[in-house]
Design a protein around this motif. Structure first.
Motif, PDB file in Angstrom:
ATOM      1  N   ILE A  91       0.845  -1.196   0.000  1.00 24.77           N
ATOM      2  CA  ILE A  91       0.000   0.000   0.000  1.00 24.77           C
ATOM      3  C   ILE A  91       0.883   1.250   0.000  1.00 24.77           C
ATOM      4  O   ILE A  91       0.665   2.178  -0.786  1.00 24.77           O
ATOM      5  CB  ILE A  91      -0.959  -0.003   1.210  1.00 24.77           C
ATOM      6  CG1 ILE A  91      -2.025  -1.085   1.041  1.00 24.77           C
ATOM      7  CG2 ILE A  91      -1.605   1.361   1.402  1.00 24.77           C
ATOM      8  CD1 ILE A  91      -2.875  -1.305   2.281  1.00 24.77           C
ATOM      9  N   ALA A  92       1.881   1.276   0.873  1.00 21.48           N
ATOM     10  CA  ALA A  92       2.780   2.432   0.952  1.00 21.48           C
ATOM     11  C   ALA A  92       3.501   2.658  -0.366  1.00 21.48           C
ATOM     12  O   ALA A  92       3.631   3.800  -0.832  1.00 21.48           O
ATOM     13  CB  ALA A  92       3.781   2.241   2.087  1.00 21.48           C
ATOM     14  N   THR A  93       3.962   1.605  -0.991  1.00 16.66           N
ATOM     15  CA  THR A  93       4.689   1.725  -2.254  1.00 16.66           C
ATOM     16  C   THR A  93       3.795   2.265  -3.357  1.00 16.66           C
ATOM     17  O   THR A  93       4.152   3.220  -4.060  1.00 16.66           O
ATOM     18  CB  THR A  93       5.270   0.354  -2.670  1.00 16.66           C
ATOM     19  OG1 THR A  93       6.141  -0.107  -1.630  1.00 16.66           O
ATOM     20  CG2 THR A  93       6.023   0.445  -3.979  1.00 16.66           C
ATOM     21  N   VAL A  98      -8.580  -2.717   2.151  1.00 19.05           N
ATOM     22  CA  VAL A  98      -7.514  -3.704   1.984  1.00 19.05           C
ATOM     23  C   VAL A  98      -6.950  -4.182   3.313  1.00 19.05           C
ATOM     24  O   VAL A  98      -6.721  -5.373   3.504  1.00 19.05           O
ATOM     25  CB  VAL A  98      -6.379  -3.123   1.106  1.00 19.05           C
ATOM     26  CG1 VAL A  98      -5.194  -4.068   1.027  1.00 19.05           C
ATOM     27  CG2 VAL A  98      -6.895  -2.811  -0.281  1.00 19.05           C
ATOM     28  N   ALA A  99      -6.737  -3.252   4.264  1.00 22.02           N
ATOM     29  CA  ALA A  99      -6.007  -3.637   5.481  1.00 22.02           C
ATOM     30  C   ALA A  99      -6.522  -2.961   6.743  1.00 22.02           C
ATOM     31  O   ALA A  99      -5.762  -2.763   7.691  1.00 22.02           O
ATOM     32  CB  ALA A  99      -4.520  -3.330   5.292  1.00 22.02           C
ATOM     33  N   GLY A 100      -7.791  -2.597   6.774  1.00 16.31           N
ATOM     34  CA  GLY A 100      -8.367  -2.033   7.990  1.00 16.31           C
ATOM     35  C   GLY A 100      -7.813  -0.653   8.325  1.00 16.31           C
ATOM     36  O   GLY A 100      -7.293   0.047   7.456  1.00 16.31           O
ATOM     37  N   LEU A 126      -4.577   4.432   7.290  1.00 18.88           N
ATOM     38  CA  LEU A 126      -3.558   5.391   7.717  1.00 18.88           C
ATOM     39  C   LEU A 126      -2.361   5.381   6.769  1.00 18.88           C
ATOM     40  O   LEU A 126      -1.892   6.440   6.322  1.00 18.88           O
ATOM     41  CB  LEU A 126      -3.108   5.077   9.148  1.00 18.88           C
ATOM     42  CG  LEU A 126      -2.051   6.007   9.727  1.00 18.88           C
ATOM     43  CD1 LEU A 126      -2.588   7.427   9.845  1.00 18.88           C
ATOM     44  CD2 LEU A 126      -1.585   5.490  11.080  1.00 18.88           C
ATOM     45  N   VAL A 127      -1.873   4.200   6.442  1.00 16.61           N
ATOM     46  CA  VAL A 127      -0.708   4.090   5.561  1.00 16.61           C
ATOM     47  C   VAL A 127      -1.028   4.651   4.176  1.00 16.61           C
ATOM     48  O   VAL A 127      -0.240   5.412   3.603  1.00 16.61           O
ATOM     49  CB  VAL A 127      -0.223   2.624   5.468  1.00 16.61           C
ATOM     50  CG1 VAL A 127       0.796   2.441   4.349  1.00 16.61           C
ATOM     51  CG2 VAL A 127       0.369   2.180   6.796  1.00 16.61           C
ATOM     52  N   MET A 159      -0.084   8.764   0.272  1.00 13.54           N
ATOM     53  CA  MET A 159      -0.601   9.579  -0.827  1.00 13.54           C
ATOM     54  C   MET A 159      -0.320  11.062  -0.608  1.00 13.54           C
ATOM     55  O   MET A 159      -0.063  11.796  -1.557  1.00 13.54           O
ATOM     56  CB  MET A 159      -2.108   9.346  -0.988  1.00 13.54           C
ATOM     57  CG  MET A 159      -2.676   9.955  -2.239  1.00 13.54           C
ATOM     58  SD  MET A 159      -2.038   9.107  -3.692  1.00 13.54           S
ATOM     59  CE  MET A 159      -2.664  10.138  -4.975  1.00 13.54           C
ATOM     60  N   VAL A 160      -0.349  11.500   0.632  1.00  9.17           N
ATOM     61  CA  VAL A 160      -0.177  12.925   0.933  1.00  9.17           C
ATOM     62  C   VAL A 160       1.293  13.291   1.162  1.00  9.17           C
ATOM     63  O   VAL A 160       1.762  14.338   0.697  1.00  9.17           O
ATOM     64  CB  VAL A 160      -1.022  13.305   2.175  1.00  9.17           C
ATOM     65  CG1 VAL A 160      -0.747  14.718   2.606  1.00  9.17           C
ATOM     66  CG2 VAL A 160      -2.497  13.109   1.878  1.00  9.17           C
TER      67      VAL A 160
END
Length: 175
Positions: free
Chosen positions: A8-10, A71-73, A78-79, A84-85
């Motif tokens: 998600i972070a990537t 996807v991951a609660g 948060l991630v 994104m920001v």
């Protein structure tokens, strides 16, 4: 779970750096990543999350948070939001400082003028995505065409057009 949060972070960090003209500019790529490449959501789920994000008050790109949650609660929400920001905000701060330091250079206006069509093109790609997402039926096509015509020709508040379109879609779904 850590692997999913890393993914998600990537994904969202990369999209953040491409989001010239606002977050909606990367919606087609976000859908491709989330639905086609990673199977985080079905097309229907993605379109539902997009619709919910547009109806909710707050930033235009609320879909990032909703998709992360899907996807991951809460951790995914948060991630995804921070990824994104964060990168685009950091780049904006750095570029703004650099840009103001170079404000007397003759090429600055040329670069600034060149970025306008790039941003407009990316926003238009996001608009095409939104239209495709909402025009699965003849009723959806009519609502989009009428809403676009009203927005282009009348001085109506966008929320009035959105509300009228939602009401028409609801009535059509019930019938």
């Amino acid at each position: 779970m850590t692997s999913v949060l890393t993914q998600i972070a990537t994904v969202f960090s990369q999209l953040s750096l491409l989001s010239f003209g606002g977050g909606n500019a990367v919606l087609p790529e976000l859908q491709r990543q989330a639905v086609d490449l990673r199977s985080w959501a079905t097309p229907e789920q993605f379109h539902s999350l997009f619709g919910l994000s547009q109806a909710a008050p707050g930033p235009n790109l609320m879909i990032v948070t909703l998709l992360g949650w899907h996807v991951a609660g809460p951790g995914g929400a948060l991630v995804a939001t921070l990824a994104m920001v964060g990168p685009s905000a950091l780049v904006a701060v750095l570029v703004t400082r650099l840009w103001h330091g170079l404000r007397d250079r003759p090429w600055q206006r040329t670069v600034q003028a060149a970025m306008t069509p790039v941003s407009a093109g990316l926003v238009c790609a996001g608009a095409v995505f939104a239209v495709r997402a909402s025009t699965g039926t003849a009723t959806g096509v009519v609502i989009v065409v009428v809403a676009t015509a009203l927005a282009a020709t009348k001085r109506l508040h966008p929320l009035a057009i959105l509300g009228a379109g939602a009401a028409c879609g609801l009535v059509a779904a019930v019938m």
